[in-house]
Design a protein around this motif. Structure first.
Motif, PDB file in Angstrom:
ATOM      1  N   LYS A 224     -13.510  11.525   0.267  1.00 24.48           N
ATOM      2  CA  LYS A 224     -12.406  12.206  -0.407  1.00 24.48           C
ATOM      3  C   LYS A 224     -11.654  11.235  -1.328  1.00 24.48           C
ATOM      4  N   GLU A 389     -14.795  21.137   3.794  1.00 19.33           N
ATOM      5  CA  GLU A 389     -14.367  20.292   2.682  1.00 19.33           C
ATOM      6  C   GLU A 389     -15.413  19.229   2.370  1.00 19.33           C
ATOM      7  N   LEU A 392     -18.118  20.768   0.258  1.00 20.75           N
ATOM      8  CA  LEU A 392     -17.688  21.010  -1.122  1.00 20.75           C
ATOM      9  C   LEU A 392     -17.458  19.711  -1.880  1.00 20.75           C
ATOM     10  N   THR A 393     -17.036  18.669  -1.193  1.00 18.37           N
ATOM     11  CA  THR A 393     -16.921  17.349  -1.825  1.00 18.37           C
ATOM     12  C   THR A 393     -18.288  16.870  -2.276  1.00 18.37           C
ATOM     13  N   GLU A 396     -19.526  19.018  -5.337  1.00 17.62           N
ATOM     14  CA  GLU A 396     -18.835  18.672  -6.580  1.00 17.62           C
ATOM     15  C   GLU A 396     -19.282  17.307  -7.093  1.00 17.62           C
ATOM     16  N   TRP A 439     -15.330  24.321  -7.824  1.00 18.78           N
ATOM     17  CA  TRP A 439     -13.864  24.240  -7.843  1.00 18.78           C
ATOM     18  C   TRP A 439     -13.258  25.522  -7.269  1.00 18.78           C
ATOM     19  N   GLU A 441     -14.513  27.651  -5.182  1.00 17.82           N
ATOM     20  CA  GLU A 441     -14.681  27.710  -3.731  1.00 17.82           C
ATOM     21  C   GLU A 441     -13.690  26.797  -3.015  1.00 17.82           C
ATOM     22  N   ARG A 442     -13.361  25.663  -3.624  1.00 15.27           N
ATOM     23  CA  ARG A 442     -12.354  24.793  -3.016  1.00 15.27           C
ATOM     24  C   ARG A 442     -11.020  25.537  -2.913  1.00 15.27           C
ATOM     25  N   TRP A 443     -10.622  26.242  -3.978  1.00 19.03           N
ATOM     26  CA  TRP A 443      -9.363  26.994  -3.936  1.00 19.03           C
ATOM     27  C   TRP A 443      -9.400  28.066  -2.852  1.00 19.03           C
ATOM     28  N   LEU A 446     -10.277  26.236   0.965  1.00 13.31           N
ATOM     29  CA  LEU A 446      -9.389  25.192   1.485  1.00 13.31           C
ATOM     30  C   LEU A 446      -7.914  25.504   1.270  1.00 13.31           C
ATOM     31  N   THR A 452      -4.946  21.907  -2.099  1.00 11.66           N
ATOM     32  CA  THR A 452      -5.001  22.501  -3.431  1.00 11.66           C
ATOM     33  C   THR A 452      -4.163  21.727  -4.447  1.00 11.66           C
ATOM     34  N   ASP A 455      -5.980  18.734  -5.650  1.00 14.40           N
ATOM     35  CA  ASP A 455      -7.073  19.116  -6.550  1.00 14.40           C
ATOM     36  C   ASP A 455      -6.542  19.382  -7.955  1.00 14.40           C
TER      37      ASP A 455
END
Length: 515
Positions: A224, A389, A392-393, A396, A439, A441-443, A446, A452, A455
């Motif tokens: 992260k 997370e 998704l990290t 990305e 991005w 999906e992160r919103w 998470l 958020t 990000d």
């Protein structure tokens, strides 16, 4: 800050009384150490345990109160545009929602104080535990935990304020740097990485059901950090996207018992603390400190054993809720991350809430559910790092390095599969379209976890709930307040009182006036 670092020994001894990272009784039922003095401390193995437990306990500032109907964690939610309030009783919280915070805002002061107490307690461990005669492997592990917690605290601080004091040893009024100046962000990040790399070598277990720091937590946080360093404001680019991809892939390839839960209820099931999807959490236990997320409860509606209660000071905006795709399991009432109905007093007749509310942190065991009364003891932890997370990290970061590879696509698709969404074939994505898909999906995945806002800052982008695309940070209008984000909002101001206490903190962050 300086009036606190001067009495940090007292802070530690008081924190040691709380000891507590729930889930393991030794974290919560430590014998009273009040007969100890700073001179007699750090002589026995149990002193090392007490010191590190106090450091864990200090992380709970995250959920402490911030005035009427508010908590510290709301600093990271209110400015995102994904939430709003039903009560508007707290002027500092109102300022966060309307993007009008200033150096007097209480939440900002609380975060500065809380993070530097974590740092101070960690520094005491790192400085003093090496001198204790005890098993060397156990000693190294305790120091590794302290390094992780110091890095965790500094990672928040550098993202909130930019250049900050970098304090690496215990402080007193006699310290040479009693009035420390601000260290450039790049140096702070370098120290965060150094702490985490050293912690990686401390021999900690891959996972830890008690909630203590684990190898997987260290690697996940390091991934992260690398992802953040790759983006704004350091802009280290491809090299650090590669580091983020590689480090997160270490967690994915060696997951073991780490996995995505097969349903969303398990994300907030108190019987599944510190296992499965939960890689690192702030620990809560009713007998020491109960879960602090009640400000997400609807305002004065009887959703729990408390009857009509709740503040509604953090609720989802309608436009964010509606930005999920039709059929997304995460929006399903009482099954996903939201609920639109519940049971009177937690276990009575069902009733409509009239709007969606946040279910992600709702403890059904404590508050009650259909036909089952609540225990009235909210032992639910607050998640800091979930496996979702990490996936998704990786997706990305790997895409930034080499476009949508099969492995990046697979990690991304796992998140959507759980939501019961159809994912387009990998061949339909370009690097740019896959970037925005991840991005988004992160919103959606998470949200409401203190992620958020950061990000938004590192990407300089904000999810547009209407277009489902991304706007530039500067100029994006948060519909919850109809206010536009400005350049100055990329950092929070240093608080007035801290700048009075320590003249070396000047200058103030750009766009903010006065001390």
């Amino acid at each position: 800050m300086n009036n606190r670092i001067g009495y940090i020994g007292k802070v530690f001894l008081c924190a040691a009384l709380l000891i507590g990272v729930s889930g393991c009784k030794e974290f919560l039922e430590e014998s009273d150490p009040s007969n100890l003095t700073p001179e007699s401390f750090y002589t026995l193995p149990k002193h090392a345990d007490a010191a590190i437990f106090a450091t864990y306990a200090s992380t709970r500032f995250y959920g402490d109160g911030a005035g009427i109907f508010s908590s510290n964690w709301q600093l990271l939610e209110a400015p995102t545009g994904t939430t709003t309030t039903e009560t508007a009783q707290n002027s500092d919280l109102n300022n966060l929602y309307t993007l009008s915070w200033d150096p007097n805002t209480g939440h900002i002061q609380n975060w500065w104080r809380g993070l530097y107490i974590v740092v101070a307690n960690a520094n005491l461990v790192i400085e003093n535990v090496p001198g204790i005669t005890m098993d060397e492997a156990a000693k190294t592990k305790v120091i590794g935990e302290a390094l992780f917690l110091r890095a965790w605290a500094y990672f928040y601080a550098v993202r909130l304020w930019g250049d900050i004091p970098l304090i690496l040893s215990p402080q007193s009024a006699k310290s040479e740097d009693f009035f420390p100046g601000r260290t450039p962000q790049a140096e702070v990040y370098a120290q965060i990485v150094a702490d985490l790399v050293q912690a990686e070598a401390a021999g900690l277990p891959w996972t830890d059901k008690s909630g203590r720091v684990s190898q997987s937590a260290i690697k996940s946080l390091l991934a992260k950090v690398y992802l953040t360093m790759a983006g704004q404001p350091l802009n280290k680019g491809a090299e650090y996207y590669t580091l983020a991809a590689n480090k997160s892939k270490e967690v994915i390839d060696n997951a073991g018992t780490i996995l995505l839960f097969d349903n969303y209820y398990k994300v907030h099931d108190q019987s599944l603390k510190n296992v499965g999807e939960h890689i690192f959490m702030i620990q809560y236990n009713f007998d020491v400190a109960e879960n602090p997320m009640q400000n997400m409860f609807p305002n004065f509606k009887p959703v729990s054993y408390r009857g009509p209660s709740g503040t509604g000071s953090t609720i989802p905006t309608q436009d964010f809720y509606k930005s999920y795709d039709a059929g997304d399991r995460r929006t399903k009432d009482q099954e996903g991350y939201f609920y639109t109905t519940y049971y009177t007093n937690g276990n009575g007749a069902p009733f409509s809430l009239g709007a969606p509310y946040i279910f992600k942190h709702f403890n059904m065991t404590a508050n009650g559910t259909s036909g089952t009364a609540g225990t009235a003891k909210d032992n639910l932890n607050v998640p800091m790092i979930r496996y979702a997370e990490v996936l998704l990290t990786y997706a990305e970061a790997q895409n930034e390095v080499s476009g949508p590879t099969q492995a990046a696509y697979d990690a991304f698709k796992k998140i959507r599969d759980r939501a019961q969404l159809t994912t387009p074939d990998i061949g339909t994505y370009t690097k740019a379209s896959f970037q925005q898909a991840v991005w988004r999906e992160r919103w959606l995945e998470l949200c409401f976890e203190g992620i958020t806002w950061f990000d938004m800052v590192r990407l300089r982008k904000v999810y547009n709930h209407d277009t489902k695309g991304f706007d530039d940070f500067v100029g994006h209008i948060n519909k919850n307040s109809n206010q536009a984000l400005q350049e100055k909002h990329l950092l929070f101001p240093l608080t007035r009182q801290e700048m009075i206490n320590n003249p070396s903190l000047t200058p103030q962050n750009p766009g903010y006036t006065g001390i």
